[in-house]
Design a protein around this motif. Structure first.
Motif, PDB file in Angstrom:
ATOM      1  N   LEU B  74       1.066  -1.322  -0.060  1.00 44.12           N
ATOM      2  CA  LEU B  74       0.217  -0.022  -0.025  1.00 44.12           C
ATOM      3  C   LEU B  74       0.658   1.174  -0.087  1.00 44.12           C
ATOM      4  CD1 LEU B  74      -2.504  -0.988   2.823  1.00 44.12           C
ATOM      5  CD2 LEU B  74      -2.306  -1.811   0.683  1.00 44.12           C
ATOM      6  N   LEU B  75       0.746   2.075  -0.936  1.00 47.77           N
ATOM      7  CA  LEU B  75       1.421   3.457  -1.059  1.00 47.77           C
ATOM      8  C   LEU B  75       0.649   4.576  -0.753  1.00 47.77           C
ATOM      9  CD1 LEU B  75       4.485   4.347  -2.239  1.00 47.77           C
ATOM     10  CD2 LEU B  75       3.023   4.983  -4.191  1.00 47.77           C
ATOM     11  N   SER B  76       0.782   4.905   0.786  1.00 54.57           N
ATOM     12  CA  SER B  76      -0.178   5.798   1.179  1.00 54.57           C
ATOM     13  C   SER B  76       0.568   7.222   0.546  1.00 54.57           C
ATOM     14  CB  SER B  76      -0.153   6.134   2.454  1.00 54.57           C
ATOM     15  OG  SER B  76       0.728   5.399   3.346  1.00 54.57           O
ATOM     16  N   ILE B  77       1.686   7.347   0.312  1.00 52.06           N
ATOM     17  CA  ILE B  77       2.586   8.552  -0.286  1.00 52.06           C
ATOM     18  C   ILE B  77       2.280   8.482  -1.679  1.00 52.06           C
ATOM     19  CG2 ILE B  77       3.836   9.360   1.828  1.00 52.06           C
ATOM     20  CD1 ILE B  77       5.847   7.307   0.775  1.00 52.06           C
ATOM     21  N   GLY B  78       1.126   9.082  -2.092  1.00 50.00           N
ATOM     22  CA  GLY B  78       0.799   9.016  -3.495  1.00 50.00           C
ATOM     23  C   GLY B  78       1.882   9.787  -4.424  1.00 50.00           C
ATOM     24  N   HIS B  79       2.706  10.650  -3.883  1.00 51.34           N
ATOM     25  CA  HIS B  79       3.452  11.325  -4.876  1.00 51.34           C
ATOM     26  C   HIS B  79       4.706  10.571  -4.931  1.00 51.34           C
ATOM     27  CE1 HIS B  79       4.650  12.422  -0.591  1.00 51.34           C
ATOM     28  NE2 HIS B  79       5.992  12.516  -1.040  1.00 51.34           N
ATOM     29  N   TYR B  80       4.940   9.267  -4.441  1.00 56.75           N
ATOM     30  CA  TYR B  80       5.910   8.423  -4.527  1.00 56.75           C
ATOM     31  C   TYR B  80       5.647   7.326  -5.665  1.00 56.75           C
ATOM     32  CZ  TYR B  80       9.079   9.060  -0.345  1.00 56.75           C
ATOM     33  OH  TYR B  80       9.792   9.596   0.796  1.00 56.75           O
ATOM     34  N   ALA B  81       4.299   7.484  -6.277  1.00 58.89           N
ATOM     35  CA  ALA B  81       4.140   6.820  -7.453  1.00 58.89           C
ATOM     36  C   ALA B  81       5.420   6.310  -8.257  1.00 58.89           C
ATOM     37  CB  ALA B  81       2.865   7.435  -7.897  1.00 58.89           C
ATOM     38  N   ILE B  82       5.956   7.355  -8.661  1.00 58.92           N
ATOM     39  CA  ILE B  82       7.028   7.147  -9.824  1.00 58.92           C
ATOM     40  C   ILE B  82       8.017   6.044  -9.326  1.00 58.92           C
ATOM     41  CG2 ILE B  82       8.596   9.149  -8.582  1.00 58.92           C
ATOM     42  CD1 ILE B  82       9.406   9.796 -11.694  1.00 58.92           C
ATOM     43  N   ALA B  83       8.281   6.105  -8.153  1.00 56.17           N
ATOM     44  CA  ALA B  83       8.996   5.082  -7.448  1.00 56.17           C
ATOM     45  C   ALA B  83       8.499   3.841  -7.738  1.00 56.17           C
ATOM     46  CB  ALA B  83       9.546   5.591  -5.981  1.00 56.17           C
ATOM     47  N   PRO B 110      -0.427   7.956 -13.812  1.00 58.14           N
ATOM     48  CA  PRO B 110      -0.461   9.586 -13.245  1.00 58.14           C
ATOM     49  C   PRO B 110       0.555  10.011 -12.326  1.00 58.14           C
ATOM     50  CG  PRO B 110      -2.192   8.009 -12.262  1.00 58.14           C
ATOM     51  CD  PRO B 110      -1.405   7.298 -13.213  1.00 58.14           C
ATOM     52  N   MET B 111       0.572  11.186 -12.061  1.00 56.91           N
ATOM     53  CA  MET B 111       1.692  11.642 -11.270  1.00 56.91           C
ATOM     54  C   MET B 111       1.455  11.015  -9.626  1.00 56.91           C
ATOM     55  SD  MET B 111       3.806  13.481 -13.036  1.00 56.91           S
ATOM     56  CE  MET B 111       4.565  15.138 -12.182  1.00 56.91           C
ATOM     57  N   SER B 112       0.172  11.156  -9.434  1.00 56.85           N
ATOM     58  CA  SER B 112      -0.027  10.686  -8.042  1.00 56.85           C
ATOM     59  C   SER B 112      -0.769   9.348  -8.100  1.00 56.85           C
ATOM     60  CB  SER B 112      -0.884  11.687  -7.351  1.00 56.85           C
ATOM     61  OG  SER B 112      -0.998  11.503  -5.830  1.00 56.85           O
ATOM     62  N   GLY B 113      -0.475   8.433  -7.230  1.00 60.55           N
ATOM     63  CA  GLY B 113      -0.808   6.988  -7.736  1.00 60.55           C
ATOM     64  C   GLY B 113      -2.260   6.776  -7.239  1.00 60.55           C
ATOM     65  N   MET B 114      -2.992   6.051  -8.039  1.00 58.17           N
ATOM     66  CA  MET B 114      -4.307   5.848  -7.656  1.00 58.17           C
ATOM     67  C   MET B 114      -4.694   4.247  -8.246  1.00 58.17           C
ATOM     68  SD  MET B 114      -6.261   9.257  -8.998  1.00 58.17           S
ATOM     69  CE  MET B 114      -5.020   9.775 -10.299  1.00 58.17           C
ATOM     70  N   ALA B 115      -5.654   3.599  -7.430  1.00 57.05           N
ATOM     71  CA  ALA B 115      -5.877   2.204  -7.645  1.00 57.05           C
ATOM     72  C   ALA B 115      -6.426   2.093  -8.949  1.00 57.05           C
ATOM     73  CB  ALA B 115      -6.634   1.694  -6.556  1.00 57.05           C
ATOM     74  N   ALA B 116      -7.327   2.710  -9.358  1.00 53.10           N
ATOM     75  CA  ALA B 116      -8.292   2.512 -10.625  1.00 53.10           C
ATOM     76  C   ALA B 116      -7.185   2.663 -11.864  1.00 53.10           C
ATOM     77  CB  ALA B 116      -9.224   3.544 -10.869  1.00 53.10           C
ATOM     78  N   TYR B 117      -5.931   3.328 -11.604  1.00 54.47           N
ATOM     79  CA  TYR B 117      -5.274   3.587 -12.969  1.00 54.47           C
ATOM     80  C   TYR B 117      -4.320   2.576 -13.257  1.00 54.47           C
ATOM     81  CZ  TYR B 117      -6.966   8.424 -13.390  1.00 54.47           C
ATOM     82  OH  TYR B 117      -7.747   9.353 -13.402  1.00 54.47           O
ATOM     83  N   THR B 118      -3.738   2.106 -12.287  1.00 57.71           N
ATOM     84  CA  THR B 118      -2.511   1.202 -12.491  1.00 57.71           C
ATOM     85  C   THR B 118      -2.356  -0.171 -11.959  1.00 57.71           C
ATOM     86  OG1 THR B 118      -1.274   3.355 -12.151  1.00 57.71           O
ATOM     87  CG2 THR B 118       0.220   1.413 -11.996  1.00 57.71           C
ATOM     88  N   PRO B 119      -2.155  -1.258 -12.862  1.00 60.23           N
ATOM     89  CA  PRO B 119      -2.288  -2.404 -12.029  1.00 60.23           C
ATOM     90  C   PRO B 119      -1.223  -2.470 -10.873  1.00 60.23           C
ATOM     91  CG  PRO B 119      -1.663  -2.327 -14.460  1.00 60.23           C
ATOM     92  CD  PRO B 119      -1.590  -1.219 -14.248  1.00 60.23           C
ATOM     93  N   MET B 121      -1.235  -1.062  -8.167  1.00 62.50           N
ATOM     94  CA  MET B 121      -1.348   0.114  -7.270  1.00 62.50           C
ATOM     95  C   MET B 121      -2.310  -0.382  -6.527  1.00 62.50           C
ATOM     96  SD  MET B 121      -0.039   2.906  -6.427  1.00 62.50           S
ATOM     97  CE  MET B 121       0.948   3.617  -7.742  1.00 62.50           C
ATOM     98  N   GLU B 122      -2.388  -0.750  -5.246  1.00 63.83           N
ATOM     99  CA  GLU B 122      -3.375  -1.209  -4.404  1.00 63.83           C
ATOM    100  C   GLU B 122      -4.287  -0.308  -3.943  1.00 63.83           C
ATOM    101  OE1 GLU B 122      -3.966  -4.712  -3.537  1.00 63.83           O
ATOM    102  OE2 GLU B 122      -2.069  -5.701  -3.979  1.00 63.83           O
ATOM    103  N   ILE B 123      -3.758   0.916  -3.686  1.00 64.58           N
ATOM    104  CA  ILE B 123      -4.802   1.894  -3.149  1.00 64.58           C
ATOM    105  C   ILE B 123      -4.642   3.185  -3.773  1.00 64.58           C
ATOM    106  CG2 ILE B 123      -4.959   0.741  -0.949  1.00 64.58           C
ATOM    107  CD1 ILE B 123      -3.065   3.160   0.101  1.00 64.58           C
ATOM    108  N   THR B 124      -5.438   4.215  -3.639  1.00 62.63           N
ATOM    109  CA  THR B 124      -5.224   5.508  -3.964  1.00 62.63           C
ATOM    110  C   THR B 124      -4.779   6.169  -2.697  1.00 62.63           C
ATOM    111  OG1 THR B 124      -7.188   5.497  -5.607  1.00 62.63           O
ATOM    112  CG2 THR B 124      -6.376   7.718  -4.766  1.00 62.63           C
ATOM    113  N   GLY B 125      -3.571   6.673  -2.866  1.00 61.37           N
ATOM    114  CA  GLY B 125      -2.796   7.561  -1.763  1.00 61.37           C
ATOM    115  C   GLY B 125      -2.897   8.982  -2.090  1.00 61.37           C
ATOM    116  N   GLY B 126      -2.017   9.843  -1.593  1.00 61.11           N
ATOM    117  CA  GLY B 126      -2.292  10.989  -1.822  1.00 61.11           C
ATOM    118  C   GLY B 126      -2.754  11.848  -0.771  1.00 61.11           C
TER     119      GLY B 126
END
Lengths: 336, 296
Positions: B74-83, B110-119, B121-126
């Motif tokens: 779970l990536l709660s820090i959505g801005h780390y999506a790039i990582a 997307p720039m901030s991680g969201m569950a619906a966008y990315t295989p 990516m378990e949760i929408t963080g940010g």
């Protein structure tokens, strides 16, 4: 000289039932136990308000499926989201004030944004406690209406709550329900054809002098007011709209247009800002339908503490206050 | 330790993990170059942690990101999506060809991680402070299902400002969620200033221990130390949730960015991306200097 007995401040456990009115105890808790027997995915979670949201009935029936999350509403909502992610159907309970004011971001981003199957069941909607603004969720619907994906339900009585509980369990997606708890009056038994259905409004009473569109406990009041007005020869229709969002636009517009001359009163146990009244107003403006339009609801103010009957009179949502409001308007029509 | 279920991604040794960490950094720099911006400082700092999490600690199936028996990250820090995108690309969950779409319209990245966008990516963080609470609910749900899967939640030091993080920390200990591992990236940077200046966070380990957790603190750019920490966390069966506190260096592996004034959003000029990539390659070409090699 006679003195009125001093009314006591209504506690959280105060019943809305009039003396002698049929009631059901903890309709939500018992309905949830029934629903849970049929669906193993259902779990209950609360933020230290199980006893005050009737979830204790479920906790007693299914202790292994009950989660006491502590007085932590942000956690309650995010953990509910996590439970739903793992395939369960959590019914999470707290007071409306805490869900709407404190936990909004968690409901919005952890639950609604991903349309997770969490049912948010909240007691003390509108003016149903005399404890004052800390406990009175007078603007919860205004807060939640702007949240995409969230269904908002404002049931009238025990019958509505029982049916809504089953409907929520069967519905895939997040729902917010404004709960009446404790000994809850049963009034919709009188209408044998009535069925609660998410997203549907139902005509309960016919009347050509005025139309009340109402939700929640104000539908009880509307029925009582219509009965009293009928005794005086004034005939008021009542359309019950327990789903605030999505609003049943078609039924509401059809009902208004059946008798376009009727003044329309939208009655809600909520601030006049942002609830059912403004939902209906926007619907009518967008549809180009312009009946005479009035709102019966709570003022845009932090309300007083005190005894509920006093406060309901003071803020115009008691049966007598409604009768007075409608009678003065209808009398004008009859006189002209 | 032996995994409970067969892995598609085999547990890697230190050398292989270093290689994965290098490639995660490289994917992140390439994504940053596409947009000319991005949280590459954080990505470079956390790459070693992600390499150990994805290529040693977690059970995953690259071709089935929703596999019921997977471990959940779970990536709660959505801005780390790039990582995380870089790690998911390295793990084969996302195609490398998606790099060029990073942050673009209709991209799955997307720039901030969201569950619906990315295989993967378990949760929408940010909105910070959500991840650990969601993790508590998922860990409770996994226990209900008698699942042996685990929850990993990556938080930042800044996220420790959020009260909801501590509601969740108390709850995880109360429910004895030994299937929950929190990872805190301590890079001492948040939006306005150094994290320690914005709201002092030390003593981090003592706080988690006081909340009933097992706390491990490691150099988050030391792969061997991270391996020990993750192995310890996964081996423990003491009924406690475990937090791995990782001290990391933003920009790690690229001297140009390591030495730049640290900010939440490190500035990289247009002509510097190629320099950064070259420096990264140089870092890993010389094993004695390489990130994560100190104790390996």
């Amino acid at each position: 000289m006679t003195t009125q007995p001093r009314l006591k401040t209504s506690a959280m456990i105060a019943s809305l039932a009039a003396e002698g009115q049929p009631t059901t105890s903890a309709p939500f808790g018992h309905a949830l136990v029934e629903a849970a027997a049929a669906d193993e995915r259902i779990v209950g979670m609360t933020a230290d308000l199980g006893k005050y949201t009737d979830l204790h009935v479920f906790a007693q029936a299914y202790p292994e499926r009950h989660y006491q999350m502590g007085m932590a509403e942000q956690l309650l909502m995010s953990a509910g989201a996590g439970m739903a992610r793992e395939g369960f159907i959590p019914f999470v309970t707290t007071y409306g004030v805490f869900a709407s004011r404190r936990a909004y971001d968690f409901i919005c981003m952890a639950i609604a944004e991903e349309r997770l199957n969490v049912k948010i069941v909240c007691a003390l909607p509108g003016l149903t406690t005399g404890y004052g603004p800390s406990h009175q969720a007078t603007e919860d619907m205004a807060i939640f209406r702007g949240m995409p994906n969230l269904t908002i339900v404002d049931p009238c009585d025990a019958v509505d709550i029982e049916q809504a509980t089953h409907a929520m369990a069967a519905h895939d997606g997040p729902v917010y329900l404004r709960l009446l708890r404790g000994k809850v009056p049963r009034v919709l038994d009188r209408f044998p054809d009535y069925r609660f259905e998410i997203g549907r409004a139902r005509r309960l009473m016919e009347g050509e002098d005025a139309l009340i569109i109402s939700s929640g406990l104000m539908t009880m009041r509307a029925i009582e007011a219509a009965d009293l007005l009928a005794e005086r020869g004034m005939h008021v229709g009542v359309l019950h709209s327990p789903t605030i969002k999505p609003l049943d636009a078609q039924t509401i517009l059809e009902e208004i247009q059946r008798h376009p001359q009727r003044p329309v009163y939208v009655a809600e146990n909520h601030s006049v800002i942002g609830g059912l009244g403004e939902s209906v107003a926007a619907l009518l403006m967008n549809a180009g339908v312009h009946p005479e339009f009035h709102q019966i609801g709570l003022p845009d103010a932090f309300l007083d503490a005190g005894a509920l009957p006093t406060l309901h009179d003071r803020y115009g949502i008691s049966t007598q206050a409604m009768v007075k409001t409608l009678a003065s308007r209808i009398s004008l029509t009859h006189a002209s | 330790m032996q995994p409970a279920t067969p892995r598609v991604i085999a547990p890697a040794d230190i050398t292989a993990l270093r290689r994965h960490a290098y490639r995660i950094r490289r994917h992140a720099l390439l994504m940053g170059e596409v947009q000319g911006q991005g949280y590459v400082g954080q990505a470079l700092g956390i790459a070693d942690v992600l390499a150990v999490a994805y290529f040693r600690a977690m059970n995953l199936r690259a071709d089935d990101p929703q596999w019921e028996e997977r471990d959940r990250f779970l990536l709660s820090i959505g801005h780390y999506a790039i990582a995380l995108y870089a790690a998911l690309i390295e793990a084969g969950v996302i195609s490398e060809s998606e790099i060029e779409n990073y942050g673009s319209d209709d991209s799955m990245l997307p720039m901030s991680g969201m569950a619906a966008y990315t295989p993967g990516m378990e949760i929408t963080g940010g909105s910070l402070g959500h991840g650990l609470g969601i993790g508590v609910g998922m860990a409770l749900g996994l226990k209900r299902k008698r699942s042996r899967s685990r929850i990993f939640n990556l938080l930042s030091d800044g996220e420790l400002n959020e009260g909801s993080t501590w509601e969740a920390a108390a709850s995880a200990a109360h429910w004895k969620l030994d299937n929950l591992v929190a990872i805190v990236d301590v890079n001492d940077q948040q939006a306005d200033d150094k994290s320690s200046s914005v709201l002092g966070y030390e003593p981090i380990a003592d706080k988690w221990i006081a909340f009933g957790w097992t706390a491990l603190r490691v150099d988050g750019n030391d792969i061997a130390a991270l391996v020990d920490a993750f192995d310890t966390a996964l081996d423990s069966a003491d009924g406690k949730p475990c937090v791995i506190i990782c001290d990391t260096l933003m920009g790690r592996g690229v001297p140009l960015l390591e030495n730049r004034d640290k900010t939440h959003f490190i500035r990289v000029d247009e002509d510097e991306w190629r320099v950064a990539l070259k420096q990264l390659d140089d870092t890993y070409a010389n094993p004695s200097d390489a990130a994560g090699s100190e104790h390996s």
